[in-house]
Design an enzyme around this catalytic site. Structure first.
Site, short mmCIF file in Angstrom:
data_model
loop_
_atom_site.label_atom_id
_atom_site.label_comp_id
_atom_site.label_asym_id
_atom_site.label_seq_id
_atom_site.Cartn_x
_atom_site.Cartn_y
_atom_site.Cartn_z
N VAL A 11 -39.62 -21.46 -2.88
CA VAL A 11 -39.72 -22.51 -3.91
C VAL A 11 -38.71 -23.63 -3.66
CG1 VAL A 11 -39.34 -22.95 -6.37
CG2 VAL A 11 -40.76 -21.05 -5.66
N THR A 121 -38.46 -18.64 -12.03
CA THR A 121 -39.18 -18.01 -13.14
C THR A 121 -38.19 -17.15 -13.92
OG1 THR A 121 -41.17 -17.98 -11.78
CG2 THR A 121 -41.15 -16.53 -13.71
N GLU A 150 -42.36 -23.47 -11.86
CA GLU A 150 -43.15 -23.84 -10.68
C GLU A 150 -44.38 -22.94 -10.57
OE1 GLU A 150 -42.95 -26.42 -8.54
OE2 GLU A 150 -44.84 -25.50 -7.97
N LEU A 152 -46.57 -23.11 -7.79
CA LEU A 152 -47.11 -23.09 -6.43
C LEU A 152 -47.47 -21.68 -5.99
CD1 LEU A 152 -44.87 -21.90 -4.22
CD2 LEU A 152 -43.81 -24.09 -4.61
N ASN A 210 -48.97 -16.21 -14.85
CA ASN A 210 -48.97 -15.14 -13.85
C ASN A 210 -49.52 -13.84 -14.41
OD1 ASN A 210 -48.07 -16.75 -11.85
ND2 ASN A 210 -46.09 -15.78 -11.55
N PHE A 251 -59.95 -15.52 -8.57
CA PHE A 251 -59.21 -14.29 -8.91
C PHE A 251 -60.15 -13.21 -9.46
CE2 PHE A 251 -55.78 -17.03 -8.16
CZ PHE A 251 -54.69 -16.23 -7.84
N CYS A 262 -44.08 -12.49 -7.01
CA CYS A 262 -44.22 -13.06 -8.36
C CYS A 262 -44.96 -12.14 -9.34
CB CYS A 262 -44.92 -14.41 -8.28
SG CYS A 262 -43.89 -15.64 -7.46
N LYS A 265 -43.31 -8.65 -10.35
CA LYS A 265 -42.04 -8.76 -11.06
C LYS A 265 -42.20 -9.54 -12.38
CE LYS A 265 -39.68 -12.87 -9.22
NZ LYS A 265 -39.71 -13.71 -10.41
N1 LIG Z 1 -42.42 -17.47 -4.09
C1 LIG Z 1 -43.33 -18.01 -4.91
O1 LIG Z 1 -44.52 -18.09 -4.60
C2 LIG Z 1 -42.91 -18.53 -6.26
C3 LIG Z 1 -43.77 -19.36 -6.99
C4 LIG Z 1 -43.36 -19.85 -8.23
C5 LIG Z 1 -42.12 -19.47 -8.74
N2 LIG Z 1 -41.31 -18.64 -8.03
C6 LIG Z 1 -39.99 -18.31 -8.58
O2 LIG Z 1 -39.01 -19.14 -7.95
C7 LIG Z 1 -37.78 -18.43 -7.78
C8 LIG Z 1 -37.39 -18.41 -6.31
O3 LIG Z 1 -38.37 -17.69 -5.59
P1 LIG Z 1 -38.40 -17.67 -4.00
O4 LIG Z 1 -39.60 -16.90 -3.60
O5 LIG Z 1 -38.20 -19.05 -3.49
O6 LIG Z 1 -37.07 -16.81 -3.72
P2 LIG Z 1 -36.38 -16.50 -2.32
O7 LIG Z 1 -35.80 -15.15 -2.44
O8 LIG Z 1 -37.32 -16.81 -1.20
O9 LIG Z 1 -35.19 -17.58 -2.24
C9 LIG Z 1 -34.09 -17.59 -3.10
C10 LIG Z 1 -32.93 -18.29 -2.38
O10 LIG Z 1 -31.87 -18.51 -3.30
C11 LIG Z 1 -30.66 -18.36 -2.58
N3 LIG Z 1 -29.54 -18.20 -3.52
C12 LIG Z 1 -29.20 -17.11 -4.27
N4 LIG Z 1 -28.11 -17.37 -5.02
C13 LIG Z 1 -27.74 -18.66 -4.76
C14 LIG Z 1 -26.71 -19.51 -5.23
N5 LIG Z 1 -25.84 -19.08 -6.13
N6 LIG Z 1 -26.63 -20.75 -4.74
C15 LIG Z 1 -27.53 -21.19 -3.83
N7 LIG Z 1 -28.54 -20.44 -3.34
C16 LIG Z 1 -28.64 -19.18 -3.81
C17 LIG Z 1 -30.91 -17.16 -1.68
O11 LIG Z 1 -29.97 -17.08 -0.63
C18 LIG Z 1 -32.34 -17.47 -1.21
O12 LIG Z 1 -32.34 -18.25 -0.04
C19 LIG Z 1 -38.03 -17.04 -8.39
O13 LIG Z 1 -37.63 -17.05 -9.73
C20 LIG Z 1 -39.54 -16.88 -8.31
O14 LIG Z 1 -40.05 -16.01 -9.28
C21 LIG Z 1 -41.66 -18.18 -6.80
#
Ligand SMILES: NC(=O)c1ccc[n+]([C@@H]2O[C@H](COP(=O)([O-])OP(=O)(O)OC[C@H]3O[C@@H](n4cnc5c(N)ncnc54)[C@H](O)[C@@H]3O)[C@@H](O)[C@H]2O)c1
Length: 434
Positions: A11, A121, A150, A152, A210, A251, A262, A265
């Protein structure tokens, strides 16, 4: 506008690159210094179509920068996006420690007015908790909190960010809404609906979205299981359902369950949040339970066919990512299948177009990693399709079958037509197929 984005995962990196592409100057921050170094060298640790090109374009234009220096990124930014991970805890609740860590860092560092925008999220109530934490950490802080969930989907994340169905702003003041509108100006011009609401409603919208999609999947999986028992074909049943304008065909594909970072969790986090407020979210508990059961569906069919002990058999798993077009294997049903097959004494050979490295990180030398479809099936007792990559759609089963021990395909995503597979001399086992 100068913007900081915390977290460079799926994200954060997509958000940073897409905002830079809208013309903003974006500093992407991560606590993982190795990740930042790789990004500075142009290396992205995961596969997401179109992202490498978008990142390179905006880095070259000087609008997208990567840094581990949180303080300087905060100081130069007017808006700060919080895109860090919120994984499940043992209890099912969302682990918010990274979200709060960013809020505290911003509270300690920021001077003057800045908007901290939660894109991760997070359960309803989190923006309020962030705002309280900021005031506790620095009582004179002028940092305001907003929620901008978000929507996506991995595999088409860049497209989804640039062409969303909706943009949701949760905020408390006109100033915050105005700033959020300025950030998305380029997008808003393309008539994407913007919904402005309070914090809790914005946070709840993401979980509602979701959970509904997860429920839709568990619902069709349940139909597939009933279809098998009554001799109906679920593919035709769901096709007909999808033609009802009140239902929508997306879906509605039965299979071996949803995975990813997503749906599982988020459903559990919503169940947990409801429980904390004294409410038993029974429907959502079933959605989660049915999904866990569905992940083992093909294993039961394999056992029906080959017996309880699978020693002496090698099975080929096609696809390991939780869905096509991504290297993400978090909570992938394929991993459950592989683990169970190994535990039942089988040998496993796996082929995924992009996620082989990720699977190797989990299973090491306990599996065979094929470099092609043909290699993956040599000596195999059956092919088990777990993820519907395009690479698996047009395969020549007659040709592949020559090197296999038994010619059987377990189609966990119903992508093949039973009759055509049978013409190639294969036994076909799908999910809810006649
Ligand atoms: N992956 C998806 O498709 C998606 C879609 C919509 C929403 N989300 C939500 O978005 C959020 C992020 O998901 P993701 O899949 O990108 O996670 P991810 O695990 O791929 O990335 C999270 C990043 O945050 C970094 N991080 C942790 N603590 C930090 C800090 N204090 N300062 C800076 N960076 C830090 C980690 O090192 C990691 O690189 C979650 O809440 C998820 O539920 C994800």
């Amino acid at each position: 506008m100068n913007i900081a984005v915390f977290g460079t995962g799926y994200v954060g990196l997509v958000t940073g690159a897409c905002l830079a592409n809208l013309g903003h100057k974006v500093h992407c921050v991560d606590i993982d210094e190795r990740k930042i170094k790789q990004l500075q060298e142009g290396i992205i640790s995961f596969f997401e179509p179109g992202l490498v090109e978008l990142v390179a374009k905006n880095v070259n234009r000087g609008r997208l920068l990567f840094t581990a220096d949180a303080q300087s990124a905060i100081q130069s930014a007017e808006a700060i996006f919080n895109c860090v991970g919120t994984p499940s805890q043992e209890s099912g609740s969302a682990d918010l420690r990274h979200v709060f860590a960013v809020a505290q860092t911003v509270a300690r560092t920021a001077q003057g007015y800045k908007l901290l925008i939660n894109k991760s999220t997070v359960p309803p109530g989190t923006a309020q908790q962030c705002a309280s934490l900021i005031q506790e950490t620095n009582p004179s802080s002028e940092v305001e909190v907003a929620s901008n969930p978000e929507f996506l989907a991995e595999g088409k994340a860049v497209h989804d960010f640039t062409h969303p169905d909706k943009i949701v702003f949760g905020a408390k003041t006109m100033k915050a809404y105005a700033l959020l509108r300025r950030i998305y100006t380029g997008r808003a011009r393309t008539y994407i609906p913007i919904l402005e609401t309070d914090w809790e409603t914005a946070e709840m919208i993401k979980y509602a979205n979701n959970s509904f999609l997860a429920a839709k999947i568990s619902f069709v999986n349940e139909l597939a299981n009933i279809c098998e028992r009554v001799g109906a074909d679920v593919k035709m049943v769901t096709q007909a359902m999808g033609l009802d304008y009140r239902i929508n065909p997306r879906f509605l594909n039965p299979g071996i369950g949803y995975g990813g970072s997503c749906f599982p969790k988020d459903v559990r986090a919503l169940i947990h949040t409801a429980k904390e407020k004294g409410y038993d979210a029974a429907l959502l508990r079933e959605v989660d339970l049915l999904n866990e059961r569905q992940k083992k569906k093909l294993l039961l069919k394999v056992k029906d066919r080959f017996g309880l002990a699978l020693h002496g058999h090698r099975f080929t798993i096609w696809g390991a990512s939780f869905k096509p077009q991504t290297s993400d294997i978090r909570e992938s049903p394929a991993l459950v299948l592989i683990k169970e097959l190994l535990e039942h004494g089988a040998e496993v050979s796996v082929f995924d177009p992009v996620a082989q490295g990720e699977v190797r990180n989990v299973f090491g030398t306990t599996l065979q990693y094929a470099s092609s479809l043909a290699e993956s099936v040599v000596g195999s007792s059956a092919v088990i399709l777990a993820t519907e990559w395009d690479e698996f759609r047009n395969v020549n089963f007659a040709e592949l079958g020559r090197t296999m021990k038994h010619k059987i395909v377990f189609d966990g995503r119903n992508i093949y037509e039973p009759e055509m597979v049978k013409e190639d001399g294969f036994e076909y086992v799908g999910v809810g197929r006649k």
